[in-house]
Design a protein around this motif. Structure first.
Motif, PDB file in Angstrom:
ATOM      1  N   PHE A   1       6.981  -3.597  -4.579  1.00 25.39           N
ATOM      2  CA  PHE A   1       6.111  -2.727  -5.361  1.00 25.39           C
ATOM      3  C   PHE A   1       6.517  -1.271  -5.194  1.00 25.39           C
ATOM      4  O   PHE A   1       6.659  -0.520  -6.166  1.00 25.39           O
ATOM      5  N   LEU A   2       6.738  -0.862  -3.926  1.00 24.55           N
ATOM      6  CA  LEU A   2       7.098   0.539  -3.668  1.00 24.55           C
ATOM      7  C   LEU A   2       8.421   0.897  -4.339  1.00 24.55           C
ATOM      8  O   LEU A   2       8.614   2.010  -4.821  1.00 24.55           O
TER       9      LEU A   2
ATOM     10  N   LEU B   1      -2.218  -9.976  -7.620  1.00 27.19           N
ATOM     11  CA  LEU B   1      -1.662  -8.619  -7.766  1.00 27.19           C
ATOM     12  C   LEU B   1      -0.231  -8.625  -8.291  1.00 27.19           C
ATOM     13  O   LEU B   1       0.149  -7.770  -9.071  1.00 27.19           O
ATOM     14  N   PHE B   2       0.550  -9.589  -7.831  1.00 23.84           N
ATOM     15  CA  PHE B   2       1.984  -9.519  -8.126  1.00 23.84           C
ATOM     16  C   PHE B   2       2.484 -10.662  -9.010  1.00 23.84           C
ATOM     17  O   PHE B   2       3.624 -10.655  -9.440  1.00 23.84           O
TER      18      PHE B   2
ATOM     19  N   ARG C   1       9.933 -12.056  -7.292  1.00 23.92           N
ATOM     20  CA  ARG C   1      10.391 -10.671  -7.422  1.00 23.92           C
ATOM     21  C   ARG C   1      11.695 -10.537  -6.654  1.00 23.92           C
ATOM     22  O   ARG C   1      11.791 -10.932  -5.500  1.00 23.92           O
TER      23      ARG C   1
ATOM     24  N   PHE D   1       6.256  -8.121  -0.716  1.00 30.67           N
ATOM     25  CA  PHE D   1       5.708  -7.692  -2.010  1.00 30.67           C
ATOM     26  C   PHE D   1       5.454  -6.186  -2.023  1.00 30.67           C
ATOM     27  O   PHE D   1       5.717  -5.506  -3.017  1.00 30.67           O
ATOM     28  N   VAL D   2       4.920  -5.700  -0.915  1.00 30.76           N
ATOM     29  CA  VAL D   2       4.641  -4.264  -0.832  1.00 30.76           C
ATOM     30  C   VAL D   2       5.933  -3.486  -1.039  1.00 30.76           C
ATOM     31  O   VAL D   2       5.975  -2.507  -1.793  1.00 30.76           O
TER      32      VAL D   2
ATOM     33  N   THR E   1       6.483   0.308   4.139  1.00 33.27           N
ATOM     34  CA  THR E   1       6.136  -1.101   4.302  1.00 33.27           C
ATOM     35  C   THR E   1       5.828  -1.419   5.762  1.00 33.27           C
ATOM     36  O   THR E   1       4.854  -2.120   6.074  1.00 33.27           O
TER      37      THR E   1
ATOM     38  N   THR F   1       9.898  -0.686  -7.062  1.00 42.32           N
ATOM     39  CA  THR F   1       9.958  -0.763  -8.519  1.00 42.32           C
ATOM     40  C   THR F   1       8.896   0.098  -9.188  1.00 42.32           C
ATOM     41  O   THR F   1       9.205   0.918 -10.034  1.00 42.32           O
ATOM     42  N   SER F   2       7.646  -0.062  -8.779  1.00 41.33           N
ATOM     43  CA  SER F   2       6.582   0.660  -9.470  1.00 41.33           C
ATOM     44  C   SER F   2       6.511   2.112  -9.043  1.00 41.33           C
ATOM     45  O   SER F   2       6.306   3.003  -9.863  1.00 41.33           O
ATOM     46  N   SER F   3       6.663   2.357  -7.745  1.00 43.53           N
ATOM     47  CA  SER F   3       6.555   3.752  -7.292  1.00 43.53           C
ATOM     48  C   SER F   3       7.911   4.439  -7.258  1.00 43.53           C
ATOM     49  O   SER F   3       7.988   5.643  -7.037  1.00 43.53           O
TER      50      SER F   3
END
Lengths: 290, 265, 322
Positions: free
Chosen positions: A52-53, A113-114, A119, A48-49, A68, A55-57
């Motif tokens: 997240f890194l 959170l996710f 994903r 997930f991290v 990660t 797509t979002s960041s």
């Protein structure tokens, strides 16, 4: 024939994922004699991290992967410090239950959170590769390649370096290691960090295949766990071979026997092994010592 | 050595190998009832291993063990207790979280019979429990600990824990009692008391097999001594015979381990 | 590991607790009656864990699955074959014995984590079977319309009445657990928890006694599962028996303090009520719950009761001098 090759490669790749998580189990078990029930979630959460890194960041892939892995190592250290360390002098039951607590926490904080929707992460290498006259998903080969390199590296570190020998001594006999001046607490912390790292690698590798959900870790962990028992609990080569065996069984079983019961094969084998050869295929004979 | 009818425990060609290590190697011995027999030898000579094979914790690699003419080589530890073979441990193994009394009561487990349903439904089970409790108290009195029945076993001083373990073993009505280094960690005063207790145990008609490093105790109390070295029997006889055996002296000196030094361990 | 707490060992405590439970439907908001019924049913399953884990010290990780086996046994017999409540409950006992003996004799020969390993395997297989054996279990759709018990023509399908049915089972279960701990068998359980090897050389047939403890746990679990199927929503599905349920039941036992009957019951009731109490946590509830589990084992090793006792009583302990 083509199908057999394709299934074989897929089974091997799945087996490698199980092997990475299984190794996490075995290393921690050998070091502190406890089964870490959060091991699968140590694969899920970093996946997930990474998602997240990416797509979002919007970090570039290599940076996101390094981030990660760093996250995983830190998490392993914190895990050791806050969960295992306070319980280190108690019996195995409270420790196991604490790791179950961590597992519940990770799964549900991931859910918050996710979200529950899978994903997707793009494969590290796109497309297909031709081998033995047929095409296979390149991601499978990436999984197999990375895992094999990691296993060889692990072998070299454990066998050839000072820290590897200290880790092994700590695992074999903690009192003796302490007498030899090895800082066993630190070695145990390293073991937790490395196991978390293995989990993260598994998560990163498997994410493009399945999509990441909070439940991802549980299923992988249960299979990996079965693999360690089948291979012989506590044995590193046993865990790897058990995992590969399970991966292949599962893929071929799903194709030729029943896909509904695909997830049950591992546990039927597990129970059969417990009945017929409880020490597993590579384990030492289980017995009581006076 | 003696007529078969007079043999309580017969060990024949017994071996226990761990991989290539012959911890016990082709040992034969016979124990006559009503005596104190001792097993001595330097550290690592296989005494504790032999006791563990006799009590069923280790399977024998070769050879046989019979108790009162009955082959027990393949019996489980609890079956051996039921047949009359009880033991204590060198590194005391009490149920530390249970009370002293409860520890001793467990010794009666194999002499009582209330199962699940009888315990729930039948008043006879209550009578049996009362009898077990009484019996356990008697054994505690016997070893000289009548006043600590309610204390958690783990809270007792070391010497007293040893006595509780002996009481627990006695509560199982043994015909043969294996004592694995009962004097280890005791002060001279406690050792003296142990000497008396051993004689009282034999006075109850219980045979004792003693593994011990304290040579004063062994030589004073034993009727018969067997000496092991490197897993093999090297000598046997009365205390006088064994003490005069040059092979025994060599075994102890040969390991750089004089009697006195060994006894202090 | 200490000698278990004194207050909870008094018969008055258990009696008072049962009286309190009997008056509970009059004390709580009717809106929460369902939660209370569920709490009593879970308490029965947790009492099963009290035998195998609290007394005999063996870690079993499938209590939720045994609960599920009982629930499916009762639900299938009730809906397909029209068996009445007493007959289906009898069948749950049989199912519990069958699972306990079969799984017990195969895995309890070994010391260490093997029961934990095998029970995890069982829990996973059980859930897969619930989910995929559609002709029998109806798959993910579950089984609806499990019939409530009928006493003298009166259908006990309201929570208020069903609560007393469940409580009757719990009371019997609690008395059995209470009596057994003080019996020869209970002492053997405790001896095995403390030291299996010493137990065997003291004359205890360790395998048989462990299987007995484990089978008691599977029977209690299965019977509680049967009660679950017949009451509340009269509907079961595989989701109700996920691995988390086994974990939750362990937590209930640990919270109450492992080795006492009142502890197990109070732990089960409290944890069952927890989601209602912590409703404000909303989506974070389960995450907080996970953290709470860790805090519980780190800071309250003797459970809530043990902590309360040592905090409130602080009586000087009678320890043996030297």
């Amino acid at each position: 024939m083509d199908v057999v090759v394709q299934l074989g490669v897929a089974g091997l790749a799945i087996g490698m994922i199980y092997a990475l998580v299984a190794l996490g189990f075995v290393l921690i078990f050998n070091a502190v004699n406890v089964v870490n029930f959060a091991q699968g979630d140590l694969a899920m959460f970093p996946a997930f991290v990474l998602a997240f890194l990416l797509t979002s960041s919007r970090l570039p892939l290599p940076v996101a992967i390094v981030g990660t892995l760093l996250f995983a190592v830190v998490f392993g250290l914190v895990f050791n410090r806050l969960v295992y360390h306070p319980l280190r002098n108690r019996s195995f039951v409270p420790v196991i239950i604490a790791t179950i607590g961590v597992s519940v926490f990770l799964k549900n904080i991931a859910l918050v959170l996710f979200g529950a929707d899978p994903r997707r992460i793009d494969p590290l290498i796109h497309g297909v590769v031709r081998i033995f006259g047929t095409t296979v998903n390149a991601q499978y080969l990436v999984i197999i390649g990375v895992t094999v390199v990691l296993l060889v590296a692990q072998y070299l570190v454990f066998d050839r370096t000072m820290i590897g020998k200290q880790l092994q001594t700590t695992a074999q006999n903690r009192e003796m290691a302490a007498l030899l001046g090895i800082r066993t607490d630190r070695m145990i912390a390293v073991t937790f960090a490395y196991s978390a790292l293995l989990g993260a690698v598994a998560g990163i590798l498997v994410a493009p295949l399945f999509g990441v959900t909070p439940e991802l870790g549980t299923l992988i962990a249960l299979k990996a766990f079965a693999a360690t028992v089948i291979g012989g609990f506590g044995s590193v080569p046993g865990a790897v071979l058990g995992a590969v065996f399970l991966g292949l069984t599962e893929i071929f079983g799903a194709a030729y026997v029943s896909s509904d019961y695909k997830d049950a094969f591992a546990f039927v084998i597990l129970i059969a092994v417990l009945l017929l050869r409880p020490q597993g295929f590579f384990g030492e004979k289980v017995g009581q010592k006076a | 050595m003696s007529v078969t009818g007079d043999v309580l425990l017969a060990v024949d060609g017994l071996s226990k190998h761990f991989g290539g290590v012959k911890a016990v190697d082709d040992v034969s011995l016979e124990i006559a009832p009503g005596r104190i027999c001792s097993l001595i030898g330097p550290n690592g000579s296989g005494k504790s291993t032999l006791i563990n094979v006799l009590s069923g914790l280790y399977g024998a690699t070769r050879g046989s063990i019979s108790l009162l003419g009955q082959d027990i080589t393949r019996r489980r530890p609890d079956e051996r207790v039921r047949l009359g073979l009880a033991r204590t441990f060198q590194n005391i193994r009490l149920f530390k979280g249970l009370s002293v009394l409860e520890n001793v009561m467990t010794g009666q487990h194999c002499r009582t019979s209330s199962g699940l349903f009888r315990a729930l439904l039948h008043p006879a089970s209550r009578r049996e429990e009362a009898a077990t409790r009484k019996r356990a108290l008697r054994e505690l009195e016997f070893v000289g600990l009548p006043d600590v029945a309610a204390a958690p076993a783990g809270s007792l001083a070391y010497g007293r824990q040893r006595l509780v373990e002996i009481a627990r073993a006695l509560a199982s009505d043994p015909t043969l009692l294996l004592l694995d280094e009962p004097a280890a960690g005791l002060n001279p005063h406690e050792t003296e008391a142990l000497d008396r207790t051993l004689r009282q145990i034999v006075g109850r008609g219980i045979t004792v097999l003693l593994v011990e490093h304290d040579m004063n105790l062994v030589m004073g109390v034993s009727d018969h001594i067997t000496v092991l070295n490197f897993g093999r029997k090297i000598s046997a006889g009365t205390p006088e015979q064994v003490q005069a055996d040059p092979g025994v002296i060599e075994a102890y000196l040969g390991t750089g381990d004089a009697r006195g030094a060994d006894a202090q361990r | 590991m200490s000698v278990s707490s004194r207050l909870l060992e008094r018969p008055h405590t258990l009696a008072a607790l049962l009286v309190l439970l009997a008056s509970l439907p009059f004390l709580v908001n009717p809106f929460y009656l369902g939660v209370v019924v569920l709490g009593v049913i879970y308490a029965l399953a947790v009492l099963g864990l009290y035998f195998v884990m609290g007394l005999a010290g063996q870690l079993s990780l499938a209590q939720g699955a045994f609960f599920g086996v009982g629930a499916y046994t009762a639900a299938i017999l009730s809906t397909r074959f029209d068996w009445p409540f007493p007959a289906t409950m009898g069948a749950t006992v049989a199912a519990g014995v069958l699972v306990g003996v079969a799984l017990g004799y195969t895995t309890l020969r070994l010391t260490g984590h093997y029961l934990a390993l095998a029970t995890i395997g069982f829990a996973v297989i059980a859930n897969i079977v619930f989910l995929h054996w559609k002709p029998v279990t109806n798959g993910a759709d579950g089984i609806a319309g499990v019939k409530p018990p009928v006493v003298g023509g009166f259908i006990l399908d309201q929570n208020f009445f069903y609560y007393y049915v469940a409580l009757a089972f719990l009371a019997v279960g609690a008395l059995v657990g209470w009596r057994l701990k003080r019996s020869r068998i209970g002492l053997a359980f405790l001896a095995i928890r403390e030291d299996q090897l010493a137990a065997s050389t003291t004359g205890i047939n360790v395998l048989n006694v462990k299987v007995l403890a484990f089978t008691l746990s599977t029977v209690y679990g299965a019977v509680a599962g049967g009660l679950y199927a017949h009451g509340l929503t009269h509907y079961i599905s595989p989701d109700n028996f996920a691995f988390e349920l086994s974990v939750t039941m362990l937590v209930m036992l640990l919270l109450g303090g492992q080795a006492t009957v009142p502890g197990a019951i109070v732990g089960a009731m409290l944890v069952t009520a927890l989601p209602e109490v912590l409703r404000f946590l909303d989506r974070y509830y389960l995450a907080v719950y996970g953290v709470a589990v860790v805090l519980l084992v780190v800071f309250l090793p003797q459970g809530l009761w043990g902590w309360l006792e040592s905090a409130v009583a602080r009586r000087p302990r009678r320890l043996e001098g030297r």
